[in-house]
Structure formats: C-alpha cells, structure tokens
Motif scaffolding. Structure first.
Motif, PDB file in Angstrom:
ATOM      1  N   THR A 161     -35.278 -36.115 -84.302  1.00  0.00           N
ATOM      2  CA  THR A 161     -34.710 -36.217 -84.933  1.00  0.00           C
ATOM      3  C   THR A 161     -35.650 -35.858 -86.294  1.00  0.00           C
ATOM      4  OG1 THR A 161     -34.736 -38.517 -84.899  1.00  0.00           O
ATOM      5  CG2 THR A 161     -32.827 -37.499 -84.522  1.00  0.00           C
ATOM      6  N   GLY A 162     -35.708 -36.020 -86.960  1.00  0.00           N
ATOM      7  CA  GLY A 162     -35.969 -36.121 -88.857  1.00  0.00           C
ATOM      8  C   GLY A 162     -37.108 -34.573 -88.593  1.00  0.00           C
ATOM      9  N   LYS A 199     -38.561 -31.543 -89.512  1.00  0.00           N
ATOM     10  CA  LYS A 199     -38.711 -29.732 -90.426  1.00  0.00           C
ATOM     11  C   LYS A 199     -40.304 -29.290 -90.478  1.00  0.00           C
ATOM     12  CE  LYS A 199     -38.346 -27.581 -94.513  1.00  0.00           C
ATOM     13  NZ  LYS A 199     -37.818 -27.627 -95.904  1.00  0.00           N
ATOM     14  N   SER A 230     -34.968 -30.132 -86.463  1.00  0.00           N
ATOM     15  CA  SER A 230     -33.622 -30.644 -85.758  1.00  0.00           C
ATOM     16  C   SER A 230     -32.758 -30.693 -85.932  1.00  0.00           C
ATOM     17  CB  SER A 230     -34.241 -32.334 -85.672  1.00  0.00           C
ATOM     18  OG  SER A 230     -34.542 -32.798 -87.255  1.00  0.00           O
ATOM     19  N   LEU A 231     -31.484 -30.640 -84.962  1.00  0.00           N
ATOM     20  CA  LEU A 231     -29.757 -31.196 -85.989  1.00  0.00           C
ATOM     21  C   LEU A 231     -30.166 -31.865 -87.182  1.00  0.00           C
ATOM     22  CD1 LEU A 231     -28.486 -31.597 -82.224  1.00  0.00           C
ATOM     23  CD2 LEU A 231     -28.973 -29.187 -83.427  1.00  0.00           C
ATOM     24  N   ASP A 232     -30.419 -32.748 -87.693  1.00  0.00           N
ATOM     25  CA  ASP A 232     -30.190 -33.639 -88.406  1.00  0.00           C
ATOM     26  C   ASP A 232     -30.468 -32.578 -89.513  1.00  0.00           C
ATOM     27  OD1 ASP A 232     -32.976 -34.435 -87.818  1.00  0.00           O
ATOM     28  OD2 ASP A 232     -32.500 -36.316 -88.724  1.00  0.00           O
ATOM     29  N   THR A 233     -31.870 -32.199 -90.002  1.00  0.00           N
ATOM     30  CA  THR A 233     -32.612 -31.217 -90.465  1.00  0.00           C
ATOM     31  C   THR A 233     -31.861 -30.025 -91.214  1.00  0.00           C
ATOM     32  OG1 THR A 233     -34.597 -30.828 -89.747  1.00  0.00           O
ATOM     33  CG2 THR A 233     -34.643 -33.412 -90.544  1.00  0.00           C
ATOM     34  N   LYS A 268     -28.864 -28.694 -92.061  1.00  0.00           N
ATOM     35  CA  LYS A 268     -28.440 -28.404 -92.762  1.00  0.00           C
ATOM     36  C   LYS A 268     -29.365 -27.735 -94.141  1.00  0.00           C
ATOM     37  CE  LYS A 268     -23.973 -29.426 -95.210  1.00  0.00           C
ATOM     38  NZ  LYS A 268     -23.841 -28.906 -96.918  1.00  0.00           N
ATOM     39  N   GLU A 325     -25.025 -27.309 -80.033  1.00  0.00           N
ATOM     40  CA  GLU A 325     -24.032 -28.415 -80.868  1.00  0.00           C
ATOM     41  C   GLU A 325     -25.166 -27.482 -81.998  1.00  0.00           C
ATOM     42  OE1 GLU A 325     -23.924 -30.808 -80.749  1.00  0.00           O
ATOM     43  OE2 GLU A 325     -24.163 -31.462 -78.194  1.00  0.00           O
ATOM     44  N   LEU A 340     -22.101 -27.113 -85.430  1.00  0.00           N
ATOM     45  CA  LEU A 340     -22.196 -27.617 -86.548  1.00  0.00           C
ATOM     46  C   LEU A 340     -22.456 -26.805 -87.245  1.00  0.00           C
ATOM     47  CD1 LEU A 340     -26.002 -30.150 -85.620  1.00  0.00           C
ATOM     48  CD2 LEU A 340     -23.517 -30.443 -86.436  1.00  0.00           C
ATOM     49  N   TRP A 389     -19.488 -26.446 -90.805  1.00  0.00           N
ATOM     50  CA  TRP A 389     -20.378 -26.372 -92.291  1.00  0.00           C
ATOM     51  C   TRP A 389     -19.970 -25.861 -93.358  1.00  0.00           C
ATOM     52  CZ3 TRP A 389     -25.846 -27.740 -90.281  1.00  0.00           C
ATOM     53  CH2 TRP A 389     -25.776 -28.510 -90.115  1.00  0.00           C
TER      54      TRP A 389
END
Length: 333
Positions: free
Chosen positions: A41-42, A44, A57-60, A62, A101, A105, A109
């Motif tokens: 997570t988090g 880049k 990571s998946l949370d960054t 987008k 995954e 996503l 989006w």
C-alpha cells in the motif's frame, strides 16, 4: 526530368507544405503505455534504471490511470509483481492475483480504456523463467530445461484468469511453441472467444531487456532464455514464428525489441496483413533517458523521431514507456 526542372526542396519549403506531404503521422491512438503494479500500500516507487516509470500499488494506481486517460492514450499493458513466487508461477493465474485485481479496478474506473494483459510466468516464478522448469545440479551448479508442453497449460490458465478479470486483450510473451493455439483454445472453451490475442510472435533474446528485469523482478535465477527466445541474428526465423502464430489464431503480431529490429518489423509487415505491434523496450527507453539527463540529446526530438521511425517501418501500434511524454509533445505542450 532532372535538376533544374525538378527541385525536391520545393516540398520542404515551409512547415505547412511539409505537413501536407508527410507520409507517416504519429497519433496518440498508436500508443500503449505499460504499467507495473505491485503488492503493498502507498507505493509509488520510481524504477532506478527507468526514470519516470514507477511501481504502483493498487491504492495509488488510479493517479497513473487518470493521467493516461486524460492524455487520450487508448490502452495500457499490465505487468504484475506478486508478493509470493513459486516454481509454477501460481500467482499469475490466481483469480485474486495482482494483475487480475488491477484489471478489475481499471475496468471499473474506465470501462473504455483497453487493458492488455501480459501473459507470461517469469514475474511469478521463483526461478524467473517463462514456463515450468526441470532442474538438476551438476558440480554445485543448477541447470534447468524449460518444459514447453507442460508450460502451455499454466499459460492458458493465466490467460483465462486475466480474461475473467476483464482484460480486453491477451498478450502472451512466453515464446513457447504452440502457445497461441493453446491459449486460443482455452479462451474459447471458457467463453472468451471475443477476446483477441496480441502475440509476442517475434521476441528476441535481447540485451535491451535489462531495465525491465529490474522493474518486473524477473531475471532468470540460472541460465538464460536463449532456448526459447529468438537469436538476434535471425530474420527468416521471424517469418516462421509469425506464420505459426497466424495459423494458430493470433489476432495481432508483435516484434520485440524495436530499434535494432526495424528490418524485422518491415519484413513482417510485408509478409502478413494482421495488425503489427512494435515494443519499444526498457533498454531503448533508458538509453534515451540517460542521454537526455546528461544534456547530450534533445529528448523530445529523439523520441518523436524514434516513434515515427517505428511507424514508418510498418508498426500499426507501439508499446512504449515514452507514451505520456510523446502525447504531450504531439499536443505542443
């Protein structure tokens, strides 16, 4: 007729005239942007050997996809770095794997953005090869043989899982004999007969892949890939490889790398009428970036000339890490 009646410079006299008679035009719709997705997570994290290219990571993720869509780039090519690896690359065909995954996503989006899934095992195997390996040790040195037919089942499972996750295009890069036929049959049997295959038909055992192996954590742990990737000295072999993929049901053909293989791109273009993709690979990108950082070249001029040259050679589509910058430059930014 000849000089002075014929003066070729008349058609170079102004930007307007040069534009009017230009034979090859580079367009944002010609480009595919690769993305490296990783666990955690988090994240880049810039890839040291590929300035301007990152692990997400998946949370960054987008933020990167938003930018790609805003630039009008029509497609991304997904590579995944899993949390765990094993001898058969099971993370590659895990329904909840990193590529699967990320695909879900991105399609949530931006449903219209094309997701191209790289279908290989090298990022997911603990030995770093593109298929199942039979190993043996001689005098303390590990040797291994990549097993062609046994690998096809795993590659097919990977392709089907990627299609189930929503991938628009399957791009198998493993160079096993018969891989297109196996994957086509697997996709059709699973109900994905509408999903095209962008085959890495002509993939050379190239020194230009070095930075990618850092980016994808996919360097072979023993030996090399010369028994399944092509000898850089050969071009007739490229025709045989491409012809096999056409007969097995490929929808698009690819030549990889690009810059040292423009002659191969031209030969494949002249021999086959399927859409042709050129992969402007990591080492080619990194050389331009390194020279630009030293102030030795005009990066904008070099990149646009390079990409135009690939189109002129016969490529319909170009996979390149330069995509985002190229679009900005084409817009005049």
């Amino acid at each position: 007729m000849a000089f002075p009646i014929v003066r070729h410079r008349r058609l170079r006299a102004s930007a307007g005239i040069r534009g009017m008679v230009r034979e090859t035009v580079l367009n944002p719709l010609d480009l595919i942007q690769p993305i490296f997705v990783t666990y955690g997570t988090g994240i880049k994290r810039e890839i040291a050997s590929m300035p301007g290219v990152y692990h997400f990571s998946l949370d960054t993720l987008k933020e990167e996809v938003d930018e790609i869509v805003s630039l009008g780039i029509p497609a991304v090519l997904l590579f995944g770095i899993p949390e765990t690896k094993d001898a058969v690359g099971s993370s590659g065909f895990d329904e909840n794997g990193i590529v699967q995954e990320a695909t879900r996503l991105i399609k949530e989006w931006y449903p219209e953005l094309l997701v191209v899934a790289d279908t290989c095992l090298c990022e997911f195997t603990d030995h770093g090869h593109c298929g199942m390996v039979h190993t043996h040790t001689v005098d303390g040195i590990v040797h291994g043989d990549v097993m062609n037919d046994a690998s096809l089942e795993l590659l097919t499972r990977t392709a089907v899982s990627q299609a189930k996750a929503g991938a628009d295009i399957i791009a198998p890069s493993n160079m096993m004999d018969g891989f297109v036929q196996a994957i086509r049959a697997g996709l059709d049997e699973a109900g994905f007969e509408h999903v095209p295959i962008m085959s890495y038909s002509v993939k050379y055992a190239s020194a230009f892949y070095g930075p990618f192996r850092e980016a994808a954590d996919s360097a072979p742990q023993f030996g090399d890939r010369k028994t399944y990737q092509m000898d850089p000295a050969n071009v007739r072999e490229a025709i045989r490889e491409a012809e096999s993929d056409v007969l097995e049901g490929a929808d698009m053909l690819m030549v990889k790398p690009a810059l040292a293989y423009m002659d191969v791109i031209r030969v494949i273009r002249e021999q086959f009428d399927l859409p042709l993709v050129a992969y402007n690979v990591s080492g080619e990108y990194s050389m331009v970036k390194a020279a630009a950082q030293q102030g030795w070249i005009n990066e904008k001029a070099i990149v646009l000339e390079l990409l135009t040259g690939l189109k002129r050679a016969g490529a319909d589509t170009i996979i390149t890490y330069h995509s985002k910058d190229a679009v900005r430059w084409l817009r005049g930014e």
